[in-house]
Design a protein around this motif. Structure first.
Motif, short mmCIF file in Angstrom:
data_model
loop_
_atom_site.label_atom_id
_atom_site.label_comp_id
_atom_site.label_asym_id
_atom_site.label_seq_id
_atom_site.Cartn_x
_atom_site.Cartn_y
_atom_site.Cartn_z
N ILE A 70 -4.83 40.26 -57.53
CA ILE A 70 -5.01 41.70 -56.85
C ILE A 70 -5.97 41.21 -55.47
CG2 ILE A 70 -4.53 43.69 -55.56
CD1 ILE A 70 -3.74 43.66 -58.46
N LEU A 71 -6.12 41.32 -53.91
CA LEU A 71 -6.20 40.91 -52.87
C LEU A 71 -6.51 42.43 -52.40
CD1 LEU A 71 -5.25 36.77 -51.78
CD2 LEU A 71 -7.48 38.13 -53.39
N GLN A 72 -7.31 42.68 -51.41
CA GLN A 72 -8.00 43.55 -50.23
C GLN A 72 -7.75 42.59 -49.05
OE1 GLN A 72 -10.51 46.77 -50.36
NE2 GLN A 72 -11.22 45.71 -52.33
N ALA A 73 -7.04 43.22 -48.07
CA ALA A 73 -6.46 42.59 -46.67
C ALA A 73 -7.59 43.69 -45.92
CB ALA A 73 -5.31 42.11 -46.49
N GLY A 74 -7.58 42.72 -44.72
CA GLY A 74 -8.26 43.40 -42.70
C GLY A 74 -7.02 44.06 -42.41
N GLY A 75 -5.98 43.57 -42.20
CA GLY A 75 -5.00 44.40 -41.68
C GLY A 75 -3.50 44.52 -42.75
N GLY A 76 -2.61 45.32 -41.82
CA GLY A 76 -1.86 44.89 -42.51
C GLY A 76 -1.08 46.56 -43.54
#
Length: 199
Positions: A70-76
């Motif tokens: 699981i990753l945190q993303a800086g958009g969407g």
């Protein structure tokens, strides 16, 4: 002044993954809302303990034993993908899930993560899955979301709050919101073993 729903809509339009696109990073599937710009959002780091806990509960609810990064993303908003080495990945924008939590309660962000788990459960992030019609992939993932949320104790209304917060008339990659809500409700009915209150 922008209301809470306006903030959600703005977040949804801020760039996410296009459905069913192959890149050097792997096979990318599903930006939850269907408003992606076809580019990988910047990765901020590993998912939070809360996100891992929620995904673990979802996997247990649908009896699926698959390791998921699981990753945190800086958009969407949120996405599912498979890395070149075969690793199943779910990414999410913490600002987006935070807004959903605020306006939709605790099950709203869980329903989004369950939708992304659904893509892995249904094999959508494999090369075979990429050739399925995008609407079939999305409705199948929505069904899994409803199934998981019913088994986690959500009501039909709680299971669909995230979709209702970002009503969509549909696109080539994602069905309209009423179709998606119907798929969630079909999954909820299967997971709960009870008829829907309004049917």
């Amino acid at each position: 002044m922008i209301g809470r729903r306006g903030l959600i809509a703005g977040c949804l339009c801020c760039g996410a993954l296009a459905s069913g696109r192959a890149t050097a990073q792997g096979v990318m599937l599903c930006d939850f809302a269907g408003f992606g710009f076809g580019m990988m959002p910047p990765i901020l780091g590993q998912g939070t303990p809360r996100a891992y806990e929620d995904v673990t509960r979802i996997l247990s609810a649908i009896d699926l034993q698959v390791p998921i990064t699981i990753l945190q993303a800086g958009g969407g908003n949120a996405f599912a993908m498979r890395a070149p080495d075969g690793q199943a990945i779910i990414g999410y924008n913490p600002a987006f899930l935070g807004q959903l939590l605020e306006i939709g309660g605790p099950f709203a962000p869980v329903s989004v993560l369950a939708h992304e788990v659904g893509h892995h459960a249904n094999g959508d992030t494999t090369w075979f899955g990429v050739f399925r019609h995008p609407w079939h992939r999305e409705l199948g993932a929505d069904f899994v979301s409803g199934l998981a949320l019913a088994r986690l104790g959500a009501s039909p209304e709680e299971a669909t709050r995230a979709l209702r917060a970002m009503f969509n008339f549909g696109s080539p990659s994602h069905p309209d919101t009423p179709r998606r809500m119907a798929a969630v409700m079909d999954g909820w009915q299967r997971g709960s073993g009870r008829p829907l209150p309004y049917r």
